[in-house]
Design an enzyme around this catalytic site. Structure first.
Site, PDB file in Angstrom:
ATOM      1  N   ASP A 135       0.851  -1.196   0.000  1.00  0.00           N
ATOM      2  CA  ASP A 135       0.000   0.000   0.000  1.00  0.00           C
ATOM      3  C   ASP A 135       0.886   1.244   0.000  1.00  0.00           C
ATOM      4  O   ASP A 135       1.618   1.481   0.958  1.00  0.00           O
ATOM      5  CB  ASP A 135      -0.912   0.006   1.230  1.00  0.00           C
ATOM      6  N   ARG A 156      -0.519   4.377  -1.018  1.00  0.00           N
ATOM      7  CA  ARG A 156      -1.438   5.488  -1.269  1.00  0.00           C
ATOM      8  C   ARG A 156      -1.109   6.701  -0.393  1.00  0.00           C
ATOM      9  O   ARG A 156      -0.722   6.551   0.760  1.00  0.00           O
ATOM     10  CB  ARG A 156      -2.879   5.040  -1.013  1.00  0.00           C
TER      11      ARG A 156
END
Length: 207
Positions: free
Chosen positions: A131, A133
């Site tokens: 991840d 983001r």
């Protein structure tokens, strides 16, 4: 954290099947990406504004893929916002596959189909991060809109912590659950067990 402001923003009215929205397109000063915010009702100088920070998912949002819950969550969030009479849905582009991009996301899906890997192990097997983001753009557009605090529609505690780190007050986080299907059950289990999402133990409904 004192983030920079947006580089550019443009606004227009948008009629949708759920009702009228103000469409705010913006170019972010941090990631240089172009993102969207759908604004319903009056949100400036308001507290506990219903807010969904939605990561782009072409397969789920556009084509109705059933192996994730993204499309269901996006529709549900818009419904919550309209029912409340005010709120914001921030649509962050460039977040495909938790930030790895569309091409690598499809590669992970192929690995899941071929080898039975989950969404975490299929990424790491390709040497990809799980991840990456960045929620800074969401924080910056919420400040641009004058939102004082949010009622965050999310199952992901990390998302709430990230917004707080960027200076957005999260008054409360509410789960946004989607229907459990045979196609998305492994994905939901992995999100709960591997990624720490706030989900009930996913079970298929009785036939």
């Amino acid at each position: 954290m004192n983030d920079e402001a947006l580089d550019e923003a443009a606004e227009a009215e948008l009629a949708t099947r759920w009702g009228p929205f103000r469409l705010v397109a913006f170019r972010d000063s941090g990631d240089r990406g172009e993102h969207l915010a759908l604004v319903h009702g009056e949100v400036r100088d308001r507290d506990e504004v219903p807010v969904r920070i939605h990561s782009e998912c072409v397969t789920g949002d556009v084509f109705g893929a059933l192996r994730c819950e993204c499309g269901d969550q996006l529709a549900a969030a818009v419904g919550v916002v309209t029912a409340a009479g005010r709120g914001v849905v921030v649509y962050l582009r460039g977040h495909e596959g938790r930030g790895i991009g569309l091409l690598d996301k499809v590669r992970t899906l192929a690995l899941q189909d071929a080898g039975g890997l989950d969404t975490v192990d299929s990424a790491t097997a390709l040497g990809l991060p799980v991840d990456v983001r960045d929620y800074g753009p969401a924080a910056r557009v919420l400040r641009h809109l004058g939102v004082r605090s949010v009622r965050l529609l999310s199952n992901n505690p990390d998302k709430a912590r990230a917004l707080e780190a960027h200076g957005v007050k999260v008054a409360v986080r509410e789960r946004l659950l989607a229907p459990v299907r045979p196609e998305n059950l492994p994905y939901l289990v992995a999100k709960r067990e591997r990624l720490g999402h706030d989900l009930p133990a996913p079970e298929l409904p009785d036939a």
